[in-house]
Design a protein around this motif. Structure first.
Motif, PDB file in Angstrom:
ATOM      1  N   UNK A  88       0.847  -1.192   0.000  1.00 58.97           N
ATOM      2  CA  UNK A  88       0.000   0.000   0.000  1.00 58.97           C
ATOM      3  C   UNK A  88       0.880   1.239   0.000  1.00 58.97           C
ATOM      4  N   UNK A  89       0.276   2.376  -0.346  1.00 59.13           N
ATOM      5  CA  UNK A  89       1.008   3.642  -0.356  1.00 59.13           C
ATOM      6  C   UNK A  89       0.123   4.757   0.183  1.00 59.13           C
ATOM      7  N   UNK A  90       0.764   5.766   0.741  1.00 55.20           N
ATOM      8  CA  UNK A  90       0.058   6.989   1.129  1.00 55.20           C
ATOM      9  C   UNK A  90       0.398   8.137   0.175  1.00 55.20           C
ATOM     10  N   UNK A  91       1.106   7.824  -0.918  1.00 61.72           N
ATOM     11  CA  UNK A  91       1.454   8.845  -1.912  1.00 61.72           C
ATOM     12  C   UNK A  91       0.271   9.173  -2.820  1.00 61.72           C
ATOM     13  N   UNK A  92      -0.709   8.271  -2.850  1.00 69.39           N
ATOM     14  CA  UNK A  92      -1.958   8.477  -3.582  1.00 69.39           C
ATOM     15  C   UNK A  92      -3.079   8.290  -2.574  1.00 69.39           C
ATOM     16  N   UNK A 102       2.614  14.632   2.915  1.00 70.87           N
ATOM     17  CA  UNK A 102       2.414  13.932   4.183  1.00 70.87           C
ATOM     18  C   UNK A 102       3.683  14.100   4.997  1.00 70.87           C
ATOM     19  N   UNK A 103       3.621  13.810   6.299  1.00 67.91           N
ATOM     20  CA  UNK A 103       4.872  13.868   7.060  1.00 67.91           C
ATOM     21  C   UNK A 103       5.974  13.058   6.379  1.00 67.91           C
ATOM     22  N   UNK A 104       5.604  11.873   5.858  1.00 66.14           N
ATOM     23  CA  UNK A 104       6.543  11.042   5.113  1.00 66.14           C
ATOM     24  C   UNK A 104       5.754  10.230   4.089  1.00 66.14           C
ATOM     25  N   UNK A 105       6.020  10.462   2.807  1.00 67.28           N
ATOM     26  CA  UNK A 105       5.413   9.634   1.768  1.00 67.28           C
ATOM     27  C   UNK A 105       6.131   8.297   1.732  1.00 67.28           C
ATOM     28  N   UNK A 106       5.355   7.222   1.595  1.00 65.52           N
ATOM     29  CA  UNK A 106       5.959   5.897   1.647  1.00 65.52           C
ATOM     30  C   UNK A 106       5.131   4.903   0.855  1.00 65.52           C
ATOM     31  N   UNK A 128      11.076   7.884  -1.011  1.00 62.14           N
ATOM     32  CA  UNK A 128      11.562   8.442  -2.264  1.00 62.14           C
ATOM     33  C   UNK A 128      13.031   8.773  -2.268  1.00 62.14           C
ATOM     34  N   UNK A 129      13.569   9.111  -1.107  1.00 63.53           N
ATOM     35  CA  UNK A 129      14.983   9.474  -1.040  1.00 63.53           C
ATOM     36  C   UNK A 129      15.499   9.264   0.386  1.00 63.53           C
ATOM     37  N   UNK A 130      16.807   9.317   0.564  1.00 63.88           N
ATOM     38  CA  UNK A 130      17.382   9.091   1.891  1.00 63.88           C
ATOM     39  C   UNK A 130      16.886  10.090   2.947  1.00 63.88           C
ATOM     40  N   UNK A 131      16.592  11.321   2.545  1.00 61.32           N
ATOM     41  CA  UNK A 131      16.111  12.316   3.513  1.00 61.32           C
ATOM     42  C   UNK A 131      14.747  11.918   4.079  1.00 61.32           C
ATOM     43  N   UNK A 132      13.853  11.408   3.232  1.00 58.41           N
ATOM     44  CA  UNK A 132      12.545  10.951   3.712  1.00 58.41           C
ATOM     45  C   UNK A 132      12.697   9.742   4.630  1.00 58.41           C
ATOM     46  N   UNK A 134      15.298   9.075   6.514  1.00 57.55           N
ATOM     47  CA  UNK A 134      15.839   9.585   7.776  1.00 57.55           C
ATOM     48  C   UNK A 134      14.761  10.283   8.585  1.00 57.55           C
ATOM     49  N   UNK A 135      13.917  11.050   7.906  1.00 59.85           N
ATOM     50  CA  UNK A 135      12.822  11.737   8.606  1.00 59.85           C
ATOM     51  C   UNK A 135      11.864  10.735   9.243  1.00 59.85           C
ATOM     52  N   UNK A 136      11.520   9.677   8.514  1.00 60.04           N
ATOM     53  CA  UNK A 136      10.623   8.668   9.059  1.00 60.04           C
ATOM     54  C   UNK A 136      11.255   7.970  10.262  1.00 60.04           C
TER      55      UNK A 136
END
Length: 164
Positions: A88-92, A102-106, A128-132, A134-136
């Motif tokens: 599942x995804x929260x990007x859509x 979102x706080x973190x798209x995943x 999507x990237x290392x920054x996301x 790390x944020x999560x």
């Protein structure tokens, strides 16, 4: 269970669950069971829309008092392989619109494998990237996903589902 894992962008939780794979799958795909473990206690979950099929809605809310609920998950299922894998995804969003930031798209891939002691369970959460990623992790991925995985384990290991 050898799905590609990118340590720069992905986080994961793995457990051996001492329960049949079918019971663990059911805890993920039955909204009554999902509500029992989907958010860390003492917070409670409400399953608002739940359509476990590709493109189906996955919408939940959470509450600290059981009365006032706030949004928790608004996404869609991308893939379901009966008893083996769900994604599942929260990007859509459930309305099929791109999600507002979102706080973190995943994208989460949940894998259910055979194990001599029950079920080899793995949740891989892709970013999507290392920054996301790390944020999560900073937002408490291991505490949060660890707590709900422990609640899932408790539910299915005690055999709380009576649909056997």
């Amino acid at each position: 269970m050898n799905q590609h894992f990118d340590p720069e962008r992905d986080l994961s939780i793995e457990r051996v669950i001492r329960a049949p794979r079918e019971r663990v799958w059911r805890a993920w795909t039955d909204p009554l069971q999902l509500a029992q473990w989907w958010v860390p206690a003492p917070t409670v979950a409400r399953i608002d829309r739940f359509e476990p099929r590709p493109g189906g809605a996955f919408v939940t809310s959470m509450s600290d008092d059981g009365e006032d609920f706030v949004p928790h998950t608004d996404g869609i299922f991308l893939l379901l392989e009966e008893g083996r894998r769900l994604v599942f995804t929260n990007a859509i969003t459930s309305s099929w619109h791109p999600a507002e930031p979102a706080p973190v798209a995943m994208t989460a891939e949940i894998l259910f494998g055979e194990h001599p002691d029950g079920t080899a369970y793995r949740a891989v959460v892709r970013h999507g990237d290392p920054a996301d990623r790390a944020r999560h992790e900073e937002l408490g991925f291991f505490d949060g996903w660890g707590a709900v995985t422990a609640a899932l384990v408790e539910l299915v290991e005690r055999g709380a589902d009576t649909a056997e």
